[in-house]
Design a protein around this motif. Structure first.
Motif, short mmCIF file in Angstrom:
data_model
loop_
_atom_site.label_atom_id
_atom_site.label_comp_id
_atom_site.label_asym_id
_atom_site.label_seq_id
_atom_site.Cartn_x
_atom_site.Cartn_y
_atom_site.Cartn_z
N SER A 28 -9.87 3.71 3.31
CA SER A 28 -9.81 5.16 3.41
C SER A 28 -8.59 5.61 4.22
N MET A 29 -8.04 4.71 5.04
CA MET A 29 -6.86 5.04 5.82
C MET A 29 -5.67 5.30 4.92
N GLY A 30 -5.55 4.60 3.82
CA GLY A 30 -4.43 4.77 2.92
C GLY A 30 -3.33 3.77 3.22
N LYS A 31 -2.55 3.47 2.20
CA LYS A 31 -1.46 2.50 2.34
C LYS A 31 -0.40 2.97 3.31
N VAL A 32 -0.02 4.26 3.22
CA VAL A 32 1.04 4.75 4.10
C VAL A 32 0.56 4.79 5.55
N ASP A 33 -0.67 5.23 5.77
CA ASP A 33 -1.20 5.23 7.14
C ASP A 33 -1.26 3.82 7.71
N ALA A 34 -1.63 2.85 6.87
CA ALA A 34 -1.66 1.46 7.32
C ALA A 34 -0.24 0.98 7.67
N LYS A 35 0.74 1.38 6.85
CA LYS A 35 2.14 1.01 7.11
C LYS A 35 2.62 1.65 8.40
N LEU A 36 2.26 2.92 8.62
CA LEU A 36 2.63 3.59 9.87
C LEU A 36 2.04 2.86 11.07
N LEU A 113 -0.55 11.01 2.74
CA LEU A 113 0.84 10.62 2.50
C LEU A 113 0.99 9.64 1.33
N ASP A 114 -0.12 9.09 0.83
CA ASP A 114 -0.06 8.23 -0.35
C ASP A 114 0.30 9.03 -1.60
N ARG A 115 0.28 10.34 -1.53
CA ARG A 115 0.65 11.18 -2.67
C ARG A 115 2.16 11.29 -2.86
N VAL A 116 2.95 10.76 -1.92
CA VAL A 116 4.41 10.81 -2.04
C VAL A 116 4.86 9.84 -3.12
N LYS A 117 5.62 10.36 -4.11
CA LYS A 117 6.23 9.50 -5.13
C LYS A 117 7.57 8.97 -4.63
N GLN A 118 8.37 9.89 -4.04
CA GLN A 118 9.68 9.48 -3.54
C GLN A 118 10.26 10.57 -2.65
N CYS A 119 11.17 10.15 -1.79
CA CYS A 119 11.98 11.10 -1.03
C CYS A 119 13.20 11.39 -1.90
N LEU A 145 13.55 4.86 8.49
CA LEU A 145 12.11 5.04 8.69
C LEU A 145 11.42 5.24 7.35
N PHE A 146 11.95 6.13 6.52
CA PHE A 146 11.35 6.39 5.21
C PHE A 146 11.43 5.16 4.31
N ARG A 147 12.53 4.42 4.39
CA ARG A 147 12.66 3.18 3.62
C ARG A 147 11.61 2.17 4.06
N ASP A 148 11.40 2.07 5.38
CA ASP A 148 10.42 1.12 5.90
C ASP A 148 9.00 1.49 5.49
N ILE A 149 8.74 2.76 5.28
CA ILE A 149 7.41 3.22 4.87
C ILE A 149 7.20 3.05 3.38
N TRP A 150 8.13 3.56 2.56
CA TRP A 150 7.93 3.62 1.10
C TRP A 150 8.78 2.64 0.31
N GLY A 151 9.62 1.87 0.96
CA GLY A 151 10.51 0.98 0.22
C GLY A 151 11.62 1.78 -0.44
N GLY A 154 11.66 5.52 -0.73
CA GLY A 154 11.89 6.25 0.53
C GLY A 154 13.35 6.58 0.77
N LEU A 155 14.24 5.88 0.06
CA LEU A 155 15.67 6.16 0.19
C LEU A 155 16.03 7.36 -0.67
N ALA A 156 16.84 8.27 -0.12
CA ALA A 156 17.11 9.53 -0.80
C ALA A 156 18.60 9.78 -0.93
N ALA A 157 18.94 10.71 -1.84
CA ALA A 157 20.29 11.26 -1.82
C ALA A 157 20.43 11.95 -0.46
N ARG A 158 21.61 11.88 0.16
CA ARG A 158 21.66 12.28 1.56
C ARG A 158 23.00 12.85 1.97
#
Length: 181
Positions: A28-36, A113-119, A145-151, A154-158
């Motif tokens: 129930s914690m979710g994958k992203v919460d577990a990663k955090l 936060l598991d609903r995030v598809k991508q940054c 940080l975002f890369r470490d969470i979502w792989g 998590g990497l974005a145009a910047r």
């Protein structure tokens, strides 16, 4: 039933219930919460805006998070890169901006936060001297940080932009756009 075997059976039942409860809690914690938790990152509740804007806006399957300031355990992180702050200090401040972005994003997604598809995009503003040229390394604090969470998602145009001043004397500010489910 002997007293000893009753308590042994009761103990085994309690142990099984505890293990099942822990497994359900982790699910129930979710994958992203577990990663955090693995990254030792605590995401607090979203802060209210300090001026005339909203912290986030959801449009269709996109969430636009307003610029977030570097607020850590000791309060706002102020300073100017190339003057009284090092690149590493700026990196850590940008990481706090990223954590504050997660707070706003979590609010926008009802805590999931598991609903995030991508940054999709990150824009970082760095309060720096005219000759400071490592803005990109500072904004890596959020990007990594975002890369470490979502792989890779998590990497974005910047953009990492240097400026001569930011509100409240903060050293950096970061905003982001996410695609969500």
């Amino acid at each position: 039933m002997e007293r000893r075997s009753f308590f042994a059976a009761a103990g085994a039942t309690a142990l099984g219930a505890t293990l099942l409860s822990s497994k359900a809690s982790a699910q129930s914690m979710g994958k992203v919460d577990a990663k955090l938790a693995e990254l030792d990152v605590t995401v607090a509740g979203a802060e209210a805006p300090v001026a005339a804007y909203v912290g986030w806006r959801k449009v269709g399957n996109m969430v636009y998070v307003a610029g977030q300031v570097p607020s850590g355990p000791d309060g706002l992180i102020t300073g100017k890169l190339g003057d009284n702050m090092t690149t590493e200090q700026g990196y850590q401040a940008a990481r706090y901006c990223g954590i504050n972005i997660l707070s706003q994003l979590k609010s926008a997604l009802d805590g999931d936060l598991d609903r995030v598809k991508q940054c999709v995009q990150i824009q970082g503003l760095v309060n720096s001297t005219d000759d400071f040229t490592e803005q990109h390394l500072v904004v890596n604090g959020t990007s990594e940080l975002f890369r470490d969470i979502w792989g890779e998602p998590g990497l974005a145009a910047r953009a990492a932009i240097g400026t001569n001043s930011l509100p409240l004397g903060i050293c950096c500010e970061v905003l982001a756009v996410f695609e969500v489910m």
